[in-house]
Design an enzyme around this catalytic site. Structure first.
Site, PDB file in Angstrom:
ATOM      1  N   HIS A 204       7.486  -6.803  -0.349  1.00  0.00           N
ATOM      2  CA  HIS A 204       6.437  -7.477   0.413  1.00  0.00           C
ATOM      3  C   HIS A 204       6.086  -8.815  -0.242  1.00  0.00           C
ATOM      4  CE1 HIS A 204       5.906  -3.701   2.572  1.00  0.00           C
ATOM      5  NE2 HIS A 204       5.077  -4.315   3.388  1.00  0.00           N
ATOM      6  N   HIS A 246       2.619  -0.782  -6.311  1.00  0.00           N
ATOM      7  CA  HIS A 246       3.369  -1.566  -7.300  1.00  0.00           C
ATOM      8  C   HIS A 246       2.590  -1.811  -8.582  1.00  0.00           C
ATOM      9  CE1 HIS A 246       6.881  -2.771  -4.959  1.00  0.00           C
ATOM     10  NE2 HIS A 246       6.092  -2.820  -3.910  1.00  0.00           N
TER      11      HIS A 246
HETATM   12  C1  LIG Z   1      15.827  -3.153  11.395  1.00  0.00           C
HETATM   13  C2  LIG Z   1      15.333  -2.624  10.099  1.00  0.00           C
HETATM   14  C3  LIG Z   1      15.584  -1.195   9.787  1.00  0.00           C
HETATM   15  C4  LIG Z   1      14.700  -3.416   9.287  1.00  0.00           C
HETATM   16  C5  LIG Z   1      14.173  -3.021   7.976  1.00  0.00           C
HETATM   17  C6  LIG Z   1      13.093  -3.924   7.584  1.00  0.00           C
HETATM   18  C7  LIG Z   1      12.656  -3.721   6.197  1.00  0.00           C
HETATM   19  C8  LIG Z   1      12.806  -4.890   5.313  1.00  0.00           C
HETATM   20  C9  LIG Z   1      12.168  -2.560   5.730  1.00  0.00           C
HETATM   21  C10 LIG Z   1      11.645  -2.301   4.349  1.00  0.00           C
HETATM   22  C11 LIG Z   1      10.197  -2.605   4.271  1.00  0.00           C
HETATM   23  C12 LIG Z   1       9.547  -2.031   3.068  1.00  0.00           C
HETATM   24  C13 LIG Z   1       8.583  -0.964   3.244  1.00  0.00           C
HETATM   25  C14 LIG Z   1       9.851  -2.526   1.842  1.00  0.00           C
HETATM   26  C15 LIG Z   1       9.197  -2.094   0.603  1.00  0.00           C
HETATM   27  O1  LIG Z   1       8.335  -3.100   0.195  1.00  0.00           O
HETATM   28  P1  LIG Z   1       7.693  -3.040  -1.241  1.00  0.00           P
HETATM   29  O2  LIG Z   1       6.726  -4.202  -1.319  1.00  0.00           O
HETATM   30  O3  LIG Z   1       6.974  -1.749  -1.348  1.00  0.00           O
HETATM   31  O4  LIG Z   1       8.810  -3.200  -2.220  1.00  0.00           O
END
Ligand SMILES: CC(C)=CCC/C(C)=C/CC/C(C)=C/COP(=O)(O)O
Length: 283
Positions: A204, A246
């Site tokens: 994020h 985090h």
């Molecule tokens: C179409 C599709 C499946 C897109 C995926 C989009 C995506 C980047 C998902 C991951 C989002 C997410 C929860 C990441 C984790 O973020 P942190 O800040 O917790 O590392």
């Protein structure tokens, strides 16, 4: 009477104390006969030296009768001093890590509904959604499709490319570093990949920093809105720690990585010609 420096030079557990001259006196130089008697005594008894001696390999112990003076009780050989520098870096890193863990735990005030700021958890989760990959990917793709100018399409295509690049790079770093999320995190995020069980860096935070820079450079010109963009970037990062998702360093590194990723997007910028070619392939 022993000097205060010598008295405080080693902790009870035998770890050296940062910034103490005594560590350098005892470990980096063979002690000569002109050294004060209290230092000669500490040389044999201080826990740091004892630990170093105990960890010496048999081959080094066999060689200790050489002119370096170890066997004669004159102190460890010169190369022990060379090995001290990396341990100083190690000590600094583990101190930073300890501060990071402590601070992250203290700041995770929205990690549970019954935590001290638990009532703000829904708001933090809303901010989390605003920095999630899916709304950003969908928004950029939709805007590209709807845009009636070539320039608008070009900007949106490059934002889309940046978002995909971000997912790949963050996934790669998470898979290599494999730092666990804080123990107090509830794994209740929607649409995550398997690497998202890892914490470093915050996806994020990278996305917010990269998209924030992108918006400021190409889309948002009005000063009040630019302030809002910066505020949003900061809030996305802060909410990661408050939610307990985090550690602080995951977010700080994420901001830096996202900032650099925008530079990469600029370097790889897809021109209208490339766009025409890509659209020609699709048509
Ligand atoms: C179409 C599709 C499946 C897109 C995926 C989009 C995506 C980047 C998902 C991951 C989002 C997410 C929860 C990441 C984790 O973020 P942190 O800040 O917790 O590392």
């Amino acid at each position: 009477m022993p000097s205060p420096k010598a008295k405080n030079a080693g902790r009870r557990d035998g770890s050296p104390v940062l910034g103490s001259n005594f560590d350098f006196v005892s470990l980096t130089k063979p002690l000569n006969r002109s050294s004060p008697p209290h230092l000669l005594q500490r040389q044999g008894s201080d826990p740091t030296t004892a630990r170093l001696r105990a960890s010496e390999s048999p081959s080094r112990r066999r060689g200790s009768g050489s002119s370096t003076g170890s066997a004669s009780g004159q102190g460890p050989p010169e190369e022990d001093g060379i090995r001290l520098n990396p341990s100083l870096i190690g000590i600094s890193l583990s101190s930073l890590l300890a501060i990071d863990l402590w601070l992250s735990k203290r700041l995770s005030v929205c990690a549970f509904e019954d935590a001290s700021w638990g009532s703000a958890r829904p708001l933090m989760k809303l901010i989390e959604v605003s920095g999630h990959g899916i709304p950003w990917l969908a928004g950029a793709a939709y805007s590209m499709y709807k845009s009636d100018s070539a320039a608008g399409q070009e900007v949106m295509l490059n934002l889309l490319m940046g978002l995909l690049l971000d997912i790949i790079l963050v996934g790669a770093v998470k898979a290599v570093v494999r730092r666990r999320r804080p123990a107090h995190n509830q794994m209740d995020m929607f649409a995550t990949f398997s690497v998202d069980r890892y914490s470093f860096p915050s996806g994020h935070a990278t996305r917010a920093a990269m998209c924030g820079r992108f918006l400021l450079a190409h889309l948002v010109l009005a000063a009040p809105l630019r302030v809002l963009v910066l505020l949003w970037v900061g809030l996305v990062g802060l909410s990661r720690v408050l939610l307990g998702r985090h550690h602080v360093t995951d977010v700080l590194f994420g901001f830096w990585m996202g900032y650099c990723q925008y530079k990469l997007v600029e370097i790889l910028w897809l021109s209208p010609q490339t766009l025409q070619g890509l659209l020609g392939l699709l048509a």
